[in-house]
Design a protein around this motif. Sequence first.
Motif, PDB file in Angstrom:
ATOM      1  N   VAL A   1       0.798  -1.231   0.000  1.00 42.22           N
ATOM      2  CA  VAL A   1       0.000   0.000   0.000  1.00 42.22           C
ATOM      3  C   VAL A   1       0.828   1.276   0.000  1.00 42.22           C
ATOM      4  N   GLY A   2       2.132   1.145   0.010  1.00 40.55           N
ATOM      5  CA  GLY A   2       2.997   2.319   0.061  1.00 40.55           C
ATOM      6  C   GLY A   2       3.334   2.679   1.498  1.00 40.55           C
ATOM      7  N   LYS A   3       4.470   3.307   1.667  1.00 40.20           N
ATOM      8  CA  LYS A   3       4.956   3.604   3.015  1.00 40.20           C
ATOM      9  C   LYS A   3       3.978   4.468   3.803  1.00 40.20           C
ATOM     10  N   ALA A   4       3.459   5.523   3.203  1.00 41.02           N
ATOM     11  CA  ALA A   4       2.586   6.446   3.928  1.00 41.02           C
ATOM     12  C   ALA A   4       1.314   5.768   4.438  1.00 41.02           C
ATOM     13  N   ALA A   5       0.805   4.786   3.690  1.00 44.39           N
ATOM     14  CA  ALA A   5      -0.436   4.100   4.078  1.00 44.39           C
ATOM     15  C   ALA A   5      -0.191   2.813   4.866  1.00 44.39           C
ATOM     16  N   ALA A   6       1.053   2.422   5.029  1.00 46.63           N
ATOM     17  CA  ALA A   6       1.373   1.181   5.737  1.00 46.63           C
ATOM     18  C   ALA A   6       0.886   1.279   7.188  1.00 46.63           C
ATOM     19  N   PRO A   7       0.139   0.281   7.660  1.00 50.77           N
ATOM     20  CA  PRO A   7      -0.392   0.331   9.024  1.00 50.77           C
ATOM     21  C   PRO A   7       0.659   0.549  10.114  1.00 50.77           C
ATOM     22  N   LEU A   8       1.829  -0.071  10.004  1.00 48.79           N
ATOM     23  CA  LEU A   8       2.860   0.143  11.020  1.00 48.79           C
ATOM     24  C   LEU A   8       3.369   1.580  10.996  1.00 48.79           C
ATOM     25  N   GLU A   9       3.462   2.165   9.828  1.00 49.53           N
ATOM     26  CA  GLU A   9       3.892   3.563   9.702  1.00 49.53           C
ATOM     27  C   GLU A   9       2.830   4.497  10.272  1.00 49.53           C
ATOM     28  N   GLN A  10       1.574   4.211   9.956  1.00 50.30           N
ATOM     29  CA  GLN A  10       0.484   5.033  10.490  1.00 50.30           C
ATOM     30  C   GLN A  10       0.407   4.928  12.008  1.00 50.30           C
ATOM     31  N   GLU A  11       0.608   3.726  12.532  1.00 52.54           N
ATOM     32  CA  GLU A  11       0.596   3.538  13.979  1.00 52.54           C
ATOM     33  C   GLU A  11       1.696   4.370  14.638  1.00 52.54           C
ATOM     34  N   ALA A  12       2.895   4.352  14.086  1.00 47.32           N
ATOM     35  CA  ALA A  12       4.006   5.127  14.644  1.00 47.32           C
ATOM     36  C   ALA A  12       3.696   6.625  14.609  1.00 47.32           C
ATOM     37  N   THR A  13       3.090   7.079  13.536  1.00 52.52           N
ATOM     38  CA  THR A  13       2.712   8.486  13.410  1.00 52.52           C
ATOM     39  C   THR A  13       1.673   8.856  14.469  1.00 52.52           C
ATOM     40  N   GLU A  14       0.667   8.001  14.631  1.00 48.31           N
ATOM     41  CA  GLU A  14      -0.384   8.265  15.621  1.00 48.31           C
ATOM     42  C   GLU A  14       0.178   8.274  17.043  1.00 48.31           C
ATOM     43  N   ILE A  15       1.081   7.351  17.357  1.00 41.72           N
ATOM     44  CA  ILE A  15       1.693   7.309  18.687  1.00 41.72           C
ATOM     45  C   ILE A  15       2.478   8.594  18.940  1.00 41.72           C
ATOM     46  N   ALA A  16       3.266   9.018  17.956  1.00 48.13           N
ATOM     47  CA  ALA A  16       4.057  10.244  18.111  1.00 48.13           C
ATOM     48  C   ALA A  16       3.151  11.456  18.291  1.00 48.13           C
ATOM     49  N   GLN A  17       2.073  11.514  17.533  1.00 51.30           N
ATOM     50  CA  GLN A  17       1.147  12.642  17.667  1.00 51.30           C
ATOM     51  C   GLN A  17       0.479  12.639  19.037  1.00 51.30           C
ATOM     52  N   ARG A  18       0.083  11.478  19.513  1.00 54.74           N
ATOM     53  CA  ARG A  18      -0.585  11.382  20.816  1.00 54.74           C
ATOM     54  C   ARG A  18       0.363  11.793  21.942  1.00 54.74           C
ATOM     55  N   ILE A  19       1.584  11.292  21.909  1.00 52.40           N
ATOM     56  CA  ILE A  19       2.547  11.583  22.980  1.00 52.40           C
ATOM     57  C   ILE A  19       3.003  13.040  22.941  1.00 52.40           C
ATOM     58  N   CYS A  20       3.145  13.595  21.750  1.00 51.52           N
ATOM     59  CA  CYS A  20       3.725  14.933  21.609  1.00 51.52           C
ATOM     60  C   CYS A  20       2.708  16.053  21.496  1.00 51.52           C
ATOM     61  N   LYS A  21       1.426  15.710  21.477  1.00 54.75           N
ATOM     62  CA  LYS A  21       0.432  16.779  21.302  1.00 54.75           C
ATOM     63  C   LYS A  21       0.462  17.738  22.489  1.00 54.75           C
ATOM     64  N   PRO A  22       0.265  19.014  22.194  1.00 58.90           N
ATOM     65  CA  PRO A  22       0.230  19.986  23.298  1.00 58.90           C
ATOM     66  C   PRO A  22      -1.041  19.785  24.119  1.00 58.90           C
ATOM     67  N   THR A  23      -0.929  19.936  25.392  1.00 55.66           N
ATOM     68  CA  THR A  23      -2.073  19.783  26.272  1.00 55.66           C
ATOM     69  C   THR A  23      -2.643  21.162  26.565  1.00 55.66           C
ATOM     70  N   LEU A  24      -3.894  21.370  26.179  1.00 55.25           N
ATOM     71  CA  LEU A  24      -4.515  22.672  26.382  1.00 55.25           C
ATOM     72  C   LEU A  24      -4.587  23.028  27.864  1.00 55.25           C
ATOM     73  N   ALA A  25      -4.932  22.069  28.694  1.00 56.65           N
ATOM     74  CA  ALA A  25      -5.056  22.341  30.122  1.00 56.65           C
ATOM     75  C   ALA A  25      -3.725  22.839  30.689  1.00 56.65           C
ATOM     76  N   LEU A  26      -2.639  22.198  30.291  1.00 60.60           N
ATOM     77  CA  LEU A  26      -1.326  22.626  30.766  1.00 60.60           C
ATOM     78  C   LEU A  26      -0.983  24.008  30.221  1.00 60.60           C
TER      79      LEU A  26
END
Length: 173
Positions: free
Chosen positions: A140-165
């Motif tokens: 499916v290509g690198k960008a659509a690869a499930p393992l690549e998408q999972e890594a992107t989602e994990i990085a976004q979740r961990i690094c997202k700014p917290t509004l409350a903070l």
Amino acid sequence: MNDFRAPTTMRVNFRWYLAVAASWVLSQERVILRKGVPLTAAQLADARLAGVLHPERVRLLRVEEVPLPEGPELRAMAEAMDLNGPIAPGMTLRYGIYVRAESWGKRQEVVHKLAHTAQYERLGGVRTFLECYLYQCLAVGKAAAPLEQEATEIAQRICKPTLALGRACLKTS
């Protein structure tokens, strides 16, 4: 004969490429483990959040360009799957992670790579990770690869700014 870009050749030679790729990954991991630096305390915490079971084993190596395999077969495979190492921000080779100089210190880039380390662990090692990851990239290509998408989602979740903070910081400043 070993033109990886031909679909029939890709299917027929995938196991051969997989063995050669696994050998290359292990050799590069050894280089990074020998020359790289351990994770900082903050990076160790991020690694645990990303699911890395043994974050103390991880080493980062700052490079100007992420090296690509020397052999024409692996180089063709990397190009066919759009795994362009030299322009990628980094490359995870199990516990060894290449980080390009311009990505050094960029938390989201490092966390993304740490998520791949967690995938290597979860999938049982280099060969099984590569089999899954490379097959997904071919299918499916690198960008659509499930393992690549999972890594992107994990990085976004961990690094997202917290509004409350952010609001708390604004109120206390």
